[in-house]
Design a protein around this motif. Structure first.
Motif, mmCIF file in Angstrom:
data_model
loop_
_atom_site.group_PDB
_atom_site.id
_atom_site.type_symbol
_atom_site.label_atom_id
_atom_site.label_comp_id
_atom_site.label_asym_id
_atom_site.label_seq_id
_atom_site.Cartn_x
_atom_site.Cartn_y
_atom_site.Cartn_z
ATOM 1 N N ASP A 80 0.833 -1.200 0.000
ATOM 2 C CA ASP A 80 0.000 0.000 0.000
ATOM 3 C C ASP A 80 0.866 1.248 0.000
ATOM 4 O OD1 ASP A 80 -2.332 -1.445 0.067
ATOM 5 O OD2 ASP A 80 -2.619 -1.242 2.225
ATOM 6 N N ASP A 81 0.417 2.277 -0.709
ATOM 7 C CA ASP A 81 1.089 3.571 -0.725
ATOM 8 C C ASP A 81 0.562 4.378 0.462
ATOM 9 O OD1 ASP A 81 2.057 6.115 -1.151
ATOM 10 O OD2 ASP A 81 1.458 6.202 -3.253
ATOM 11 N N ILE A 134 -1.337 7.898 0.333
ATOM 12 C CA ILE A 134 -2.734 8.010 -0.086
ATOM 13 C C ILE A 134 -3.599 8.082 1.167
ATOM 14 C CG2 ILE A 134 -4.626 6.841 -1.278
ATOM 15 C CD1 ILE A 134 -2.507 5.591 -3.131
ATOM 16 N N GLN A 153 -7.121 2.000 -0.789
ATOM 17 C CA GLN A 153 -6.686 1.563 -2.106
ATOM 18 C C GLN A 153 -7.871 0.981 -2.876
ATOM 19 O OE1 GLN A 153 -3.350 0.911 -3.546
ATOM 20 N NE2 GLN A 153 -2.472 2.355 -2.120
ATOM 21 N N ASP A 154 -8.683 0.222 -2.178
ATOM 22 C CA ASP A 154 -9.863 -0.408 -2.772
ATOM 23 C C ASP A 154 -11.057 0.038 -1.948
ATOM 24 O OD1 ASP A 154 -11.903 -2.022 -3.703
ATOM 25 O OD2 ASP A 154 -10.908 -3.916 -3.272
ATOM 26 N N GLU A 212 -4.976 -1.480 8.439
ATOM 27 C CA GLU A 212 -4.279 -0.275 7.978
ATOM 28 C C GLU A 212 -4.861 0.944 8.698
ATOM 29 O OE1 GLU A 212 -1.701 -0.301 6.113
ATOM 30 O OE2 GLU A 212 -1.796 -2.345 5.355
ATOM 31 N N GLU A 249 -6.620 3.581 6.650
ATOM 32 C CA GLU A 249 -7.945 3.192 6.167
ATOM 33 C C GLU A 249 -8.972 3.254 7.286
ATOM 34 O OE1 GLU A 249 -6.876 0.141 2.574
ATOM 35 O OE2 GLU A 249 -8.800 -0.011 3.573
#
Length: 58
Positions: free
Chosen positions: A3-4, A7, A11-12, A20, A23
Motif C-alpha cells: 500500500d502507498d 494516499i 486503495q480499494d 491499515e 484506512e
C-alpha cells in the motif's frame, strides 16, 4: 505491491481493511463513528464497505 501510505483514502474503496490505520481513520471519519463501532460492523457483515454502510444505517 504494498500500500502507498501517502494516499489518504483506501486503495480499494469497496473493502475496509482494519489492519491499515489510515484506512480505519478514513472510514471512521467518513461514517462519523469510533474504531470500535467500525470493528463491530466489519465483524457483523464482513469488510464490504457497502455492507458496513448499510449495517450502520440500521
Amino acid at each position: 505491491m504494498a500500500d502507498d501510505k501517502t494516499i489518504k483514502g483506501p486503495q480499494d474503496s469497496s473493502r475496509i481493511s482494519m489492519n491499515e490505520d489510515y484506512e480505519v481513520y478514513y472510514w471512521t471519519d467518513k461514517f462519523g463513528i469510533s474504531r470500535d463501532r467500525l470493528q463491530e460492523a466489519v465483524d457483523a457483515v464482513g469488510n464490504s464497505s457497502a455492507a458496513v454502510e448499510d449495517y450502520l444505517k440500521k
